[in-house]
Every structure is written in structure tokens, then in C-alpha cells.
Design an enzyme around this catalytic site. Structure first.
Site, PDB file in Angstrom:
ATOM      1  N   HIS A  84      55.703 -28.587  11.042  1.00 25.11           N
ATOM      2  CA  HIS A  84      54.369 -28.440  12.409  1.00 25.11           C
ATOM      3  C   HIS A  84      55.500 -28.427  13.400  1.00 25.11           C
ATOM      4  CE1 HIS A  84      51.066 -28.990  14.963  1.00 25.11           C
ATOM      5  NE2 HIS A  84      51.860 -30.006  15.593  1.00 25.11           N
ATOM      6  N   ASP A 163      38.957 -34.852  14.962  1.00 21.79           N
ATOM      7  CA  ASP A 163      39.933 -34.208  15.797  1.00 21.79           C
ATOM      8  C   ASP A 163      39.478 -33.128  16.627  1.00 21.79           C
ATOM      9  OD1 ASP A 163      42.708 -34.081  16.939  1.00 21.79           O
ATOM     10  OD2 ASP A 163      42.577 -32.222  15.885  1.00 21.79           O
ATOM     11  N   ARG A 170      39.299 -34.460  24.777  1.00 23.20           N
ATOM     12  CA  ARG A 170      40.567 -34.767  25.468  1.00 23.20           C
ATOM     13  C   ARG A 170      41.100 -33.771  26.554  1.00 23.20           C
ATOM     14  NH1 ARG A 170      44.267 -35.232  21.099  1.00 23.20           N
ATOM     15  NH2 ARG A 170      45.825 -35.628  22.735  1.00 23.20           N
ATOM     16  N   SER A 185      46.175 -37.067  16.239  1.00 26.13           N
ATOM     17  CA  SER A 185      45.515 -35.580  15.965  1.00 26.13           C
ATOM     18  C   SER A 185      46.438 -34.827  15.135  1.00 26.13           C
ATOM     19  CB  SER A 185      45.539 -35.076  17.567  1.00 26.13           C
ATOM     20  OG  SER A 185      45.169 -33.726  17.551  1.00 26.13           O
ATOM     21  N   LYS A 189      45.387 -33.380  10.838  1.00 26.53           N
ATOM     22  CA  LYS A 189      45.382 -32.459  10.413  1.00 26.53           C
ATOM     23  C   LYS A 189      46.247 -31.979   9.214  1.00 26.53           C
ATOM     24  CE  LYS A 189      45.455 -31.028  14.507  1.00 26.53           C
ATOM     25  NZ  LYS A 189      45.116 -30.657  15.956  1.00 26.53           N
TER      26      LYS A 189
HETATM   27  N1  URA Z   1      48.742 -30.755  19.021  1.00 32.49           N
HETATM   28  C1  URA Z   1      47.653 -31.198  18.350  1.00 32.49           C
HETATM   29  O1  URA Z   1      47.287 -31.034  17.355  1.00 32.49           O
HETATM   30  N2  URA Z   1      46.894 -32.257  18.976  1.00 32.49           N
HETATM   31  C2  URA Z   1      47.401 -32.726  20.130  1.00 32.49           C
HETATM   32  O2  URA Z   1      46.870 -33.788  20.625  1.00 32.49           O
HETATM   33  C3  URA Z   1      48.446 -32.405  20.616  1.00 32.49           C
HETATM   34  C4  URA Z   1      49.009 -31.320  20.277  1.00 32.49           C
END
Ligand code: URA
Length: 427
Positions: A84, A163, A170, A185, A189
Site C-alpha cells: 500500500h 472506514d 473526515r 483507516s 482495509k
Molecule cells: N488513505 C486512507 O485510506 N485513509 C486515510 O485516512 C488517508 C489515506
């Protein structure tokens, strides 16, 4: 789950307290079900933003977000490992990396997102390939992982729904830039996606979320600790995002550059970051292979073609080209001393490569080609940047974004390394 009053949970965090595991489980679940109202979660997110969270709270909050949805069980024949990136300009690394790591023997499930703001989205880039489709069912993901070894597709809606809701909230309540909220967050995932190991590319610099190395280091250690707490070995590389990665920033142009890398060429920074991330991924998957040799052999390119074709794309089809190209030339002779990632990212976005709102379309052919990179000698009048767009009326706004975004000097130090530090849980 026993009930709490949302207002008590908000007050506890507002006053600098620590939330109990039960409070966290309740508030995340109740918010997902619509029992805790958006305005209550807004207040709680702001209290978290201002007062932070302890490592135990962050870990529990992440778990609650994972448990808000399904957790994929990746029952495939090879070890699974994912990567990621926290997002950058010209960051196309997933495109060469996923097929490379698959060609080395691991399985890479890359459930990706679309771009928002000045950083591009992997799915938007791949959608510039004629016929390619981002949405797959869980059964299709598993089949492709077994057959091809790599899949890059849209995250299924059942992964971490808490999320999804919270991120949208947010975004409109100025509570994105909080390490506990960003880390939980991302990791909710990624852990829900089921890979056995995870490598994170945590970027710092003008084109990144985290502007300083110290902020990126703090985010990386929070991310790796969450991984360790959830039994997912996680390594983070801290990488420089002050200058765009490679020469191409946009959609189709980034696909073309990735294909160059897969065919054994491409810019050296893209190649070296791809190999560094592949090395860490293979170590976590306990696969012994030399990614540089596999890249040179052409096997990664073969996996790329199969990966694109498995999702309906034609890997040999010509990529879209822009109707309009505007060239920015060097105003003087010397050495390109700086090329600001944020300025180039915003320019590409304004040219149509990115979107301002989730529902906006993107232009496949829009973007910026950086014909020179810092450290290159340039002569007055030489083309430095090519602006690609189907909407030429966007060029003045892109040029405005680029004002002051590059400089030419008599001499300039050679660019530093891309990977600046490696962080593993417990370090
Ligand atoms: N990427 C995400 O998946 N979540 C965040 O809060 C910031 C970047």
C-alpha cells in the site's frame, strides 16, 4: 454489545481521556449502523484529531473497523502479500510491482482506490486500457490470484464499511490529517483484504500527505504496530516524494511508463523503488527469488499481459492520446535544480487527470510528462514539460500551478536515494 451514550464517549475523548475497548467497539459499530449520528462522529473525530489516541486505542479502533464488514479469506495456492502506498505524484509502482511479485511466486491481491485531489488513483490509471474493468466479485479475485498471481481491482463494498463512512466524514470535517485516524483507516482495509504480509510505501515530501520525514516515520511506526497487533507482518519504507516519481504523471502516460519498466527499461527511480518494494514483499512471503533477474527476463511483463487480459483489457491496444499538448520550455540554460511534486500533481489534476469530487470523471489521456528531472543539464528553449489534455482551456490553470514549481541553477547536487529508511514493527 452493551450500549453507551455517544455524548459520554465524545466527552471522554474531548477531555483527553482514554476510551475503553468496549466504548470503541460500540461507537464504531453504532456509527456504521447509523445509531451514532454523523454530527456525533464528527465531534468524536475532531476530539481524536486534537487529543490523539494511545497505541491500544488505535489497535482496537482498527479492529472495530475491520469487524464492521467482511474479512476476505484468501485461500489460494501461493503465499499472499500486498503493498500500500500513502499516495504520491507519478506513483504508478503498483502497476509493475504486482505482476513482478507474482512472477516471482507470491500472490498479490491489490484492492485499490481512485484518485482524489492531486494524487492519482491506480484504478483510474488502469481504466485507460481499453476494455479493462475494475470491479470483480470475490470469486473472480480468488480465481485470478490462483491463475495469474496478481489482481488489481476495486475494493468490494463489504470491506471495512465503517472506514468508508468515516473517511467521507473526515474529508468534510478537516479531520483527515490525524495519524491515529489515517493509520486505522489504511490498516482496517488492508487487514480486511486478507493478505498474510503487507509492505507500506510511506511517502514524505511536498507531493505526499506527510510533508516531513518525522511525520512519515511516526505514521510508519503506527502502521507497522497495528499490523503486528493483528498478526500481519508489516514493513514500511519511507520514500522521498519531493519530486514526481518517474517522468509520467497522469493516467495513460503512467500505464505506458509502467509497461516500459516491465519490458526492462523505464526511469531509474521507478525501477529502483519497484525492486525495493518487491524485495520486502518477497521476504515477507518467504519466497526466494531475485526480482531484478525476473524483471529482466520478461516474465513480469508476461504476467502483466495476463493480468490485464483476465480483467477484459487488451494489453496490446494503443493507449488514448490527448487532443492537445502544450510544451513548457526551459527559460535559461543550466541544471534543473528542482521539480516540485505537488506543483506537477496539481497541474496534472487540473489538466483532467484527477477529480475534485468522487463522482467526477477523469480524462484517460490527461497528465504531465517531465522531460527533464533534477540533476539533468538543460539548455534555454529546451522542452521541460509536456502538458497533455483534451480540454485546452485547462492549460492556463495548470501553468499557474507550475509557477515556481521548477528551478534552473548553474549546478545542483545529484538527487538523493528514493528509499530513505525501513521500519519494521518493534523497531
Ligand atoms: N488513505 C486512507 O485510506 N485513509 C486515510 O485516512 C488517508 C489515506
Amino acid at each position: 454489545m452493551s450500549g453507551f451514550a455517544a455524548v459520554d464517549v465524545i466527552r471522554a475523548k474531548r477531555d483527553g481521556g482514554t476510551l475503553s475497548g468496549e466504548q470503541i467497539d460500540w461507537v464504531v459499530d453504532a456509527y456504521t449502523r447509523g445509531v451514532v449520528a454523523e454530527e456525533q462522529m464528527s465531534a468524536l473525530a475532531m476530539a481524536i484529531f486534537l487529543n490523539g489516541m494511545s497505541p491500544a486505542e488505535i489497535s482496537r479502533w482498527t479492529r472495530a473497523m475491520i469487524e464492521s464488514g467482511e474479512r476476505l479469506s484468501l485461500d489460494v495456492s501461493r503465499p499472499t502479500v500486498d503493498k500500500h502506498s500513502t499516495g504520491g505524484v507519478g506513483d504508478k509502482i503498483t502497476l509493475p510491482l504486482a505482476p513482478l511479485v507474482a512472477a516471482c511466486g507470491a500472490a498479490v491481491p491489490q484492492l485499490s482506490g481512485r484518485g482524489l485531489g492531486h494524487t492519482g488513483g491506480t484504478l483510474d490509471k488502469l481504466e485507460s486500457i481499453p476494455g479493462w474493468r475494475a470491479s470483480l466479485s470475490t470469486a473472480e479475485i480468488l480465481r485470478q490470484l490462483d491463475d495469474v498471481g496478481a489482481v488489481v481491482c476495486a475494493a468490494t463494498s463489504g470491506l471495512a464499511p465503517a472506514d468508508k463512512k468515516l473517511y467521507a466524514l473526515r474529508d468534510v470535517t478537516a479531520t483527515v490529517e490525524s495519524i491515529p485516524l489515517i493509520a486505522s483507516s489504511i490498516m482496517s482495509k488492508k487487514i480486511a483484504e486478507g493478505a498474510s504480509g503487507l509492505v507500506l510505501d510511506v511517502k514524505f515530501g511536498s507531493g505526499a500527505f506527510m510533508k516531513s520525514l518525522d511525520q512519515a516515520r511516526a505514521l510508519a511506526s503506527t502502521l507497522t504496530s497495528i499490523g503486528a497487533d493483528h498478526g500481519v507482518p508489516t514493513t514500511a519504507l519511507l520514500t522521498d516524494m519531493n519530486v514526481p516519481l518517474g517522468r509520467a504523471v497522469g493516467n495513460a502516460v503512467e500505464v505506458a511508463e509502467s509497461v516500459e519498466v516491465l519490458k526492462g527499461g523505464g526511469p531509474s527511480d521507478v525501477v529502483s523503488l519497484t525492486l525495493a518494494l518487491a524485495t520486502e514483499m518477497l521476504a515477507l512471503a518467504e519466497v526466494s527469488a531475485d526480482p531484478a533477474a525476473v524483471l529482466a527476463s520478461g516474465e513480469a511483463y508476461e504476467v502483466w499481459c495476463r493480468m490485464i487480459a483476465a480483467q477484459g483489457g487488451d494489453p496490446s491496444a494503443p493507449l488514448p492520446t490527448p487532443s492537445h499538448v502544450h510544451v513548457v520550455s526551459a527559460p535559461s540554460s543550466g541544471v534543473l535544480a528542482s521539480l516540485d511534486a505537488y506543483a506537477v500533481g496539481v497541474a496534472a489534476w487540473r489538466l483532467g487527470a484527477g477529480r475534485a469530487r468522487k463522482e467526477d470523471p477523469v480524462q484517460a489521456a490527461a497528465g504531465v510528462l517531465c522531460l527533464a528531472k533534477p540533476g539533468d543539464a538543460v539548455s534555454e528553449g529546451q522542452p521541460l514539460l509536456e502538458l497533455h489534455t483534451d480540454t485546452p482551456e485547462a492549460v492556463p490553470a495548470a501553468l499557474e500551478a507550475l509557477a515556481g514549481g521548477f528551478s534552473i541553477a548553474e549546478s545542483a547536487p545529484s538527487p538523493g536515494p528514493i528509499v530513505v529508511e525501513t521500519i519494521r514493527a518493534g523497531m
